[in-house]
Design an enzyme around this catalytic site. Structure first.
Site, PDB file in Angstrom:
ATOM      1  N   THR A 164      -2.509  12.056  -2.865  1.00  0.00           N
ATOM      2  CA  THR A 164      -2.815  11.830  -4.286  1.00  0.00           C
ATOM      3  C   THR A 164      -3.684  10.580  -4.449  1.00  0.00           C
ATOM      4  O   THR A 164      -3.264   9.607  -5.076  1.00  0.00           O
ATOM      5  CB  THR A 164      -1.531  11.671  -5.109  1.00  0.00           C
ATOM      6  N   TYR A 206      -4.344   8.742  -8.160  1.00  0.00           N
ATOM      7  CA  TYR A 206      -3.441   9.138  -9.235  1.00  0.00           C
ATOM      8  C   TYR A 206      -2.009   9.188  -8.695  1.00  0.00           C
ATOM      9  O   TYR A 206      -1.782   9.328  -7.486  1.00  0.00           O
ATOM     10  CB  TYR A 206      -3.844  10.483  -9.843  1.00  0.00           C
ATOM     11  N   HIS A 260       8.611  -5.691  -1.262  1.00  0.00           N
ATOM     12  CA  HIS A 260       9.049  -4.345  -0.871  1.00  0.00           C
ATOM     13  C   HIS A 260      10.380  -4.418  -0.147  1.00  0.00           C
ATOM     14  O   HIS A 260      10.735  -5.419   0.473  1.00  0.00           O
ATOM     15  CB  HIS A 260       7.978  -3.637  -0.044  1.00  0.00           C
ATOM     16  N   GLU A 287       6.326   0.627   1.176  1.00  0.00           N
ATOM     17  CA  GLU A 287       5.214  -0.267   1.536  1.00  0.00           C
ATOM     18  C   GLU A 287       4.803  -0.082   2.986  1.00  0.00           C
ATOM     19  O   GLU A 287       3.614  -0.105   3.313  1.00  0.00           O
ATOM     20  CB  GLU A 287       5.614  -1.726   1.286  1.00  0.00           C
ATOM     21  N   GLU A 299       1.287   3.761  -6.104  1.00  0.00           N
ATOM     22  CA  GLU A 299       1.545   4.846  -7.063  1.00  0.00           C
ATOM     23  C   GLU A 299       1.889   4.288  -8.434  1.00  0.00           C
ATOM     24  O   GLU A 299       1.474   4.836  -9.462  1.00  0.00           O
ATOM     25  CB  GLU A 299       2.670   5.758  -6.547  1.00  0.00           C
ATOM     26  N   SER A 316     -13.004 -20.381  22.128  1.00  0.00           N
ATOM     27  CA  SER A 316     -11.911 -21.359  22.064  1.00  0.00           C
ATOM     28  C   SER A 316     -11.980 -22.184  20.788  1.00  0.00           C
ATOM     29  O   SER A 316     -10.979 -22.750  20.348  1.00  0.00           O
ATOM     30  CB  SER A 316     -11.950 -22.282  23.288  1.00  0.00           C
ATOM     31  N   HIS A 365     -13.166  -3.255  -6.180  1.00  0.00           N
ATOM     32  CA  HIS A 365     -13.566  -4.655  -6.341  1.00  0.00           C
ATOM     33  C   HIS A 365     -14.795  -4.952  -5.483  1.00  0.00           C
ATOM     34  O   HIS A 365     -14.819  -4.637  -4.292  1.00  0.00           O
ATOM     35  CB  HIS A 365     -12.419  -5.574  -5.933  1.00  0.00           C
TER      36      HIS A 365
END
Length: 815
Positions: free
Chosen positions: A295, A298, A405, A453, A462, A642, A764
């Site tokens: 899904t 949505y 979570h 999660e 969701e 390093s 984003h």
């Protein structure tokens, strides 16, 4: 024809009407004004007679907010005094006492809901029907062919991996009957047999090194070590190159100085890694889209359409194993193919099994040696359960969300995630104590205990997808705590808007480390805040909804005990003895989380820094310019690693630039030929326009911050307001509302509705997980990925897109 007998049915004016009084309009105005003034004075008199004077302490008396009997300073003190080590220990012991795999932890969800209700926070369970897998069976065997000719030869099992973690007498969790088998979330079922190839960390560039060395990969089984990039991307790249399956183990070389090789005892007798420990985890292609893979975009509610999962999860099997089980498999490669040292320094870094006889040959194994990888998973659509608690505030469209979570790959999970679960319980209990004293929050606070999660940020994703319209209008910030305490090193990631809030909270909390008396967490920490990537529940908020987010916790220093990530040994016993003896860091992070939440909830002017955001954007463009310069003059393998941080190395090796072709492409298009053909040079020139746009944004951001500071000062300097200055309060409230709305929506300005190239779920334009790193954050991913692809047309397209977002952000800050 009318006559003198016709009735008069209309008024016939024979002269203009004469006003009753001269200056009639002026008299009417004066009457209304005097009446309004009398009413105002009458109401004011009633206020003086029957109400207390309007008092504004250190935060504003918002309309309807006067019911709060707890001041901001008093709230902060409650949040510092209430968190308890003993209570954190109690919550940790409960959560780690049994298995709580995603979709199989309803009793813990109900317990969490009831406990929050007991603390005084109204709570409910929100369910989603999600597509996930559970382990049924698995096998890993090393096979050898016996016999000289084809007719008489037969395959024999030379070694069969146990694929289990040892039961330890000193760790009761390791012996629980409901212990969860070692497996990968979203791994494919399959039974494959083939030659073996060692692929180092399995990064994109590791596979490129193998391809340049003409190592045959197609039809082979990969063995990779954990680390660097998200495990699912190791499997994805192997799949793309035609490999049959992937085995992933944890190399103790990545544990630094705390190894058995260096004389340190393993858990449970010492802080080194237990040799049979296995890191479970998801292999979903997380950097392409989190959440339920059926899904995308949505919520996974009953009856919704389900999409194919082919592009979201692997089609080849994979299993995790311990380094104890990996030893015979790696030794089977000894003497076959080149060695790691024949490649580059990235291959010889942290190789920790040489003392056990592993030569780190690449392979492939010869024709008479193969591995059989069998993996059987049960896929199902099943409910999972988020717990959502709410403390309603005065302002309905300004909401702060705090989440952790609850689900774990194992029966334990004392660090991941249930140190965070214990901490958020203590924070909610602390706010409950404030509620008992009459505290009324200015803004609404939502607390979340997410499920799923571990598989792919499912519960939070969701929920965000379902409530996106409301979140877009109301959500000011999201604060995440995953691993609350697994060591002594404070670590923070955040959107730049929120940096100052973290500094303020950590500066106000005393560090458990008092080598310098009185020092704060900020003093010990030093103040580095990382870029938001992925791998925890802030992802949907930051990268999909454009909500500025924070992620905090205490992680191990290099000298701290090795953290057994996603292993049975991430247990209550490990936490009590090695991770956080006395649960003092649990208490400390609860105090920090509480102060961050209170700062966001109860300070009238949202404490963001728009100028800090603009400054960060400018630095991010400089990082893109640096990457472009490094590509035009590639010397990646000549760098002295390093001097590089683990994050720098991950970003270098996670680059998806096809280095076998990079020199040709870079030289071909690295200068401006005088025509209109896009080139690296024209792209570099275009980046200057972003600097110019950010400069304009910075000026507006500074103006907004100055205005916000002036409003905050105006509030702080009001002690007792006489009733006749009540209009000043109204004007102040409207001014603060205007500033707060600009701050709240600023991050949303950087959302692009079509999403990133090839992964449209990520909206984003500034922040996203690295395409081939997963955990690590990438800045301006559209630009970075265009550079890696030497696609200067697309790079210029992304300059335009980002420029439009910057312009939109600037307009949003206008008065």
């Amino acid at each position: 024809m009318p006559t003198e007998y016709t009735p008069l049915i209309t008024t016939v004016r024979v002269a203009p009407r004469r006003p009753r009084y001269p200056h009639n309009v002026f008299r009417r105005f004066c009457t209304i004004a005097i009446s309004s003034t009398l009413i105002y004075f009458f109401v004011g008199s009633l206020v003086l007679l029957f109400a207390e004077p309007i008092h504004i302490p250190d935060h504003i008396s918002w309309p309807g907010h006067r019911r709060s009997k707890v001041s901001y300073d008093e709230l902060r003190q409650i949040l510092l005094d209430t968190p308890s080590r003993e209570k954190a220990r109690e919550w940790s012991k409960y959560y780690t006492s049994g298995a709580h795999l995603a979709g199989k932890n309803y009793s813990q969800a109900a317990w969490t809901r009831d406990k929050w209700e007991e603390f005084g926070v109204k709570s409910d369970i929100v369910a989603y029907d999600v597509y996930i897998n559970y382990p049924k069976d698995h096998r890993l065997a090393l096979l050898e062919k016996k016999g000289k000719d084809e007719a008489s030869s037969s395959w024999k099992v030379a070694f069969e991996a146990s694929l289990v973690e040892d039961v330890l007498d000193k760790d009761p969790t390791s012996g629980l009957k409901e212990s969860i088998p070692t497996f990968h979330g979203y791994s494919a079922s399959g039974n494959v047999t083939g030659s073996l190839v060692y692929v180092n960390y399995g990064t994109f560039q590791d596979f490129e090194d193998l391809r340049r060395a003409n190592i045959s990969l197609e039809g082979k089984v990969a063995i990779a070590r954990y680390g660097g990039i998200f495990r699912g991307l190791k499997v994805k790249r192997a799949q793309e190159l035609g490999m049959l399956g992937v085995i992933i183990y944890t190399d103790p070389g990545d544990d630094g100085e705390l190894t058995e090789e260096k004389g340190v005892k393993p858990y449970p007798d010492g802080p080194a890694r237990q040799a049979s420990s296995v890191q479970r985890g998801s292999v979903q292609f997380l950097s392409f889209a989190p959440g339920d893979p059926t899904t995308p975009g949505y919520p996974s509610k009953p009856g919704v359409p389900r999409a194919p999962v082919d592009a979201a999860i692997p089609s080849i099997p994979s299993i995790p194993i311990s380094y104890l089980d990996a030893l015979p498999v790696l030794k089977a490669l000894n003497g076959h193919g080149p060695k790691a040292k024949d490649f580059n320094q990235y291959w010889t870094r942290n190789t920790g099994l040489k003392y056990k006889g592993v030569e780190y040959n690449i392979g492939p194994t010869p024709d008479d040696v193969a591995v059989n990888l069998y993996n059987e998973q049960e896929y199902t659509t099943t409910p999972l359960w988020n717990v959502i608690g709410v403390i309603n505030g005065t302002i309905p469209d300004e909401v702060i969300i705090v989440g952790n979570h609850r689900d774990a790959w194992i029966a334990g999970g004392a660090g991941d995630p249930n140190s965070g679960s214990a901490v958020i319980n203590e924070v909610i209990r602390s706010f409950g104590e404030a509620l008992k004293l009459g505290w009324k929050p200015l803004r609404t606070v939502v607390f979340a205990s997410w499920d799923g999660e571990e598989y792919g940020l499912i519960g939070s994703t969701e929920w965000v997808e379902e409530y996106l319209p409301w979140l877009d209008k109301a959500n000011v910030a999201y604060v995440n705590i995953d691993v609350g305490a697994s060591g002594r090193h404070f670590k923070a990631s955040a959107a730049p808007l929120l940096n100052e809030i973290i500094y303020a909270a950590t500066g106000a909390v005393k560090s458990p480390n008092q080598t310098t008396p009185g020092q704060s967490v900020l003093d010990v920490w030093g103040g580095k805040i990382s870029t938001m990537g992925s791998g925890s529940d802030f992802t949907a908020f930051q990268d999909f909804a454009g909500i500025p987010s924070i992620d905090i916790g205490f992680n191990p220093y290099p000298e701290d005990a090795v953290y057994h990530y996603h292993s049975n040994y991430d247990s209550f016993a490990w936490m009590e003895k090695f991770g956080d003896p006395g649960f003092v860091y649990h208490q400390t992070i609860a105090q920090i989380l509480g102060l961050i939440t209170a700062h966001l909830v109860d300070v009238p002017v949202i404490p963001f820094s728009a100028k800090g955001y603009a400054d960060a954007l400018d630095r991010y463009v400089e990082q893109v310019e640096d990457k472009l310069d490094s590509v035009l003059s590639p010397r990646i393998n000549d760098l002295d690693i390093s001097s590089l941080s683990d994050e720098d190395i991950t970003n270098l090796r996670g680059s998806h630039r096809l280095t076998s072709q990079s020199s040709t492409n870079s030289q071909k298009h690295n200068h401006d030929d005088g025509d209109d053909t896009p080139s690296a040079a024209s792209f570099k020139k275009a980046l200057r326009t972003l600097h110019h746009k950010i400069t304009h944004l910075s000026k507006k951001a500074k103006s907004l911050d100055n205005r916000a500071k002036a409003l905050a000062d105006a509030i702080n300097h009001m002690d007792e307001l006489p009733w006749w200055k009540f209009p000043k309060i109204i004007r102040l409230i409207f001014a603060i509302r205007s500033v707060n709305t600009k701050y709240k929506l600023l991050e949303r300005s950087f959302l692009y509705s079509e999403g990133l190239d090839g992964r449209p779920w990520f909206k984003h334009v500034v922040f996203a997980p690295g395409l081939w790193t997963g955990y690590a954050g990438a800045v301006f991913p559209g630009l970075v990925e265009s550079i890696d692809a030497s696609d200067w047309v697309n790079a210029l397209r992304w300059v335009d897109i980002i420029g439009l977002c910057i312009d939109r952000a600037g307009r949003g800050l206008d008065d």
